[in-house]
Design a protein around this motif. Structure first.
Motif, PDB file in Angstrom:
ATOM      1  N   THR A 128       1.845  -4.931   3.088  1.00  0.00           N
ATOM      2  CA  THR A 128       0.502  -5.328   3.500  1.00  0.00           C
ATOM      3  C   THR A 128       0.514  -6.820   3.789  1.00  0.00           C
ATOM      4  O   THR A 128       1.549  -7.476   3.702  1.00  0.00           O
ATOM      5  CB  THR A 128      -0.530  -5.068   2.385  1.00  0.00           C
ATOM      6  OG1 THR A 128      -0.152  -5.905   1.271  1.00  0.00           O
ATOM      7  CG2 THR A 128      -0.508  -3.631   1.932  1.00  0.00           C
ATOM      8  N   SER A 157      -7.603   3.961   2.545  1.00  0.00           N
ATOM      9  CA  SER A 157      -6.140   3.960   2.458  1.00  0.00           C
ATOM     10  C   SER A 157      -5.652   5.382   2.267  1.00  0.00           C
ATOM     11  O   SER A 157      -6.340   6.214   1.693  1.00  0.00           O
ATOM     12  CB  SER A 157      -5.713   3.067   1.296  1.00  0.00           C
ATOM     13  OG  SER A 157      -4.690   3.663   0.577  1.00  0.00           O
ATOM     14  N   ASP A 170       0.868  -1.163   0.000  1.00  0.00           N
ATOM     15  CA  ASP A 170       0.000   0.000   0.000  1.00  0.00           C
ATOM     16  C   ASP A 170       0.915   1.226   0.000  1.00  0.00           C
ATOM     17  O   ASP A 170       1.521   1.535   1.025  1.00  0.00           O
ATOM     18  CB  ASP A 170      -0.887  -0.044   1.252  1.00  0.00           C
ATOM     19  CG  ASP A 170      -1.827   1.148   1.320  1.00  0.00           C
ATOM     20  OD1 ASP A 170      -2.492   1.296   2.366  1.00  0.00           O
ATOM     21  OD2 ASP A 170      -1.904   1.926   0.349  1.00  0.00           O
TER      22      ASP A 170
END
Lengths: 178, 368
Positions: free
Chosen positions: B34, B97, B29
């Motif tokens: 991740t 995000s 990410d």
């Protein structure tokens, strides 16, 4: 003296690589040997006793018009130095411009002259330089017509060995063989 | 980024085609790691799918390629994609995000290839042609054609032909991609074998592997030996490869080729430097690198017999009385620089002597 072709003295003179200083050291050794023999034989035949570096380009062994080759200055210097180290030339001046050529060594010359004198029964006689060098009687001698400077050196050598006395009278140089 | 992923069952849409896939890819990410590690990534004409190989269920994450997306490579192993916002909200693994970009880490290589194919797909934009609509337009066009004649009929016909051509070209490239895919599989197999054999220390297999890799190389297939895969053995392995390739070429060019010639031939397939060449002699390979006396580097077969070669050359010079490098080069078909070096080598061995004048540099048999 009949016109001698230089290539008759040494066939190398017609071989183009002869005029290039060889980088391979073994080859170079043989090349220098060949040059020294050629030069000394030429000088003996032509009675060349002195050499001036300024005249190098006109010196016949140093070029060959037939194959269009000539020695460069570097090679000429190397040849002269080689001859000097073998005792075949002596520099007259510090600047290495003029030299005396010994195609025979001084000892050999002294022996030759003394033998010639003895064979003619000329011991205990007095002669002038001139008559010995240029006289008709000496025409067949090796030393006939050589350079007076060289001749004086030979006689000095004989003097050293007690075989002659050199003197000068009325401006003329003479020698008495003992 | 991560909020633009979505779950899918991996079924392709109608009209969606698989372009390529690559194992050993993780998703970051932005630049943060991740949970999505070491799976296989698939590029289709519409989407990027990521599959977790270890899972029993067919779970995948999908990235919808919508409008613009930029991809770039920061290092050999990472692909960075900048995403635009997705149009519809689908069920996805990450609620939100902070980053606008996603990174794919290619642990097993294949990054360059994937990048190239993404660029191609972005250019083709096949996802913008909706499957359902396209079939209806096709049908419409066909039914129209049967009703219309004249210019519009011809136009439609031409358009139809173009579409067919486009399909067949894409199809042809599909095959190529499949071939690449298979070659990749072959490479992976060979790598596995190589690793296994290294554990057992069997030299025979590693030679075969290397030969195998050279076959792959001659097919022009990407990434047979790279710094990533071979590490410190890079130069050594490369040396072996180059040697086996060169052996054939050298037989054609009289046993000796200059470095520049070799460089050109190898680089056609590879694009790498040849520092490995210095290792060749140590490895007792059939080809070795020689630095000639003029400083030029060239390759030759190790069983190239120096003495015989020089005697040959001396004979040639003898029969011609004298020779320069140009003449020798023309006579026996080697480059001029190499011919010059050969003549000098013969001179160093006392077989020839030189004549250096304004007419140029010539060589004669050594008569001194």
């Amino acid at each position: 003296m009949a016109a001698t072709k230089i290539s008759d003295i040494s066939w190398f003179h017609d071989f183009p690589p002869f005029f290039t200083l060889q980088p391979n050291l073994d080859t170079r050794r043989k090349q220098l040997d060949a040059w020294c023999s050629l030069l000394l034989e030429y000088c003996r035949l032509k009675k060349v006793c002195t050499f001036d570096v300024n005249d190098a380009s006109k010196f016949p062994p140093f070029f060959n018009g037939k194959i269009n080759r000539q020695l460069d200055n570097n090679f000429i210097q190397i040849l002269l130095e080689e001859l000097r180290s073998r005792g075949n030339i002596e520099w007259e001046d510090k600047n290495k411009r003029r030299c005396l050529i010994f195609w025979n060594s001084l000892e050999e010359w002294a022996k030759t002259v003394y033998q010639w004198i003895t064979s003619r029964g000329m011991n205990r006689t007095v002669c002038t330089f001139y008559e010995l060098l240029h006289g008709d009687d000496t025409r067949s001698a090796d030393f006939h017509d050589i350079d007076p400077k060289l001749f004086r050196r030979i006689l000095n050598e004989l003097e050293k060995h007690g075989q002659a006395t050199v003197f000068s009278e009325n401006g003329a140089d003479g020698v008495k063989f003992l | 980024m991560a909020d633009r992923l979505a779950w899918t069952d991996g079924q392709l849409y109608v009209g969606e085609a698989l372009v390529t896939s690559q194992n050993g890819v993780s998703i970051n990410d932005g630049s943060e790691k991740t949970d999505i590690q070491k799976g296989s990534i698939e590029l289709t004409s519409h989407r990027i799918l990521w599959k977790d190989k270890s899972a029993q269920n067919y779970r995948c994450l999908v990235l919808y390629i919508v409008r613009k997306k930029d991809a770039s490579i920061i290092s050999k192993a990472r692909l960075i994609c900048t995403l635009s916002k997705s149009q519809t909200k689908r069920p996805d693994p990450f609620a939100s995000s902070a980053h606008d970009e996603i990174q794919f880490e290619f642990r097993d290589g294949g990054c360059n290839e994937f990048f190239r194919l993404i660029q191609e797909e972005l250019a083709k934009k096949r996802w913008s042609v909706q499957p359902a609509k396209s079939t209806t337009t096709m049908n419409a066009a066909m039914s129209d054609r049967s009703h219309r004649t004249g210019i519009s009929g011809i136009e439609n016909h031409l358009q139809h032909q173009l579409n067919v051509q486009h399909q067949s070209i894409s199809g042809a490239f599909q095959d190529f991609n499949n071939l690449m895919q298979q070659a990749k599989d072959m490479f992976n197999i060979s790598k596995t074998i190589a690793n296994k054999s290294q554990e057992q220390r069997s030299d025979l297999t590693s030679d075969e592997t290397i030969r195998f890799r050279s076959y792959l190389l001659s097919l022009g297939i990407d990434n047979p030996v790279t710094k990533e895969s071979a590490g410190s053995q890079y130069h050594v392995s490369l040396a072996r490869e180059v040697a086996s390739l060169l052996e054939k070429s050298l037989k054609d060019t009289n046993d000796i080729m200059t470095l520049s010639d070799v460089f050109c031939r190898i680089n056609r397939a590879r694009g790498y430097e040849l520092n490995a060449a210095v290792h060749m002699e140590q490895l007792n390979l059939p080809v070795r690198l020689r630095v000639l006396s003029s400083g030029i580097k060239s390759f030759e077969l190790t069983n190239h017999n120096e003495e015989k070669d020089l005697k040959e050359i001396t004979n040639q010079v003898e029969s011609a009385k004298s020779m320069c490098a140009d003449q020798l080069a023309n006579l026996i078909g080697i480059p001029v620089i190499v011919a010059r070096e050969r003549l000098i080598a013969a001179e160093t061995n006392g077989l020839l002597c030189r004549d250096d004048s304004i007419e140029g540099l010539r060589f004669y048999p050594n008569l001194f």
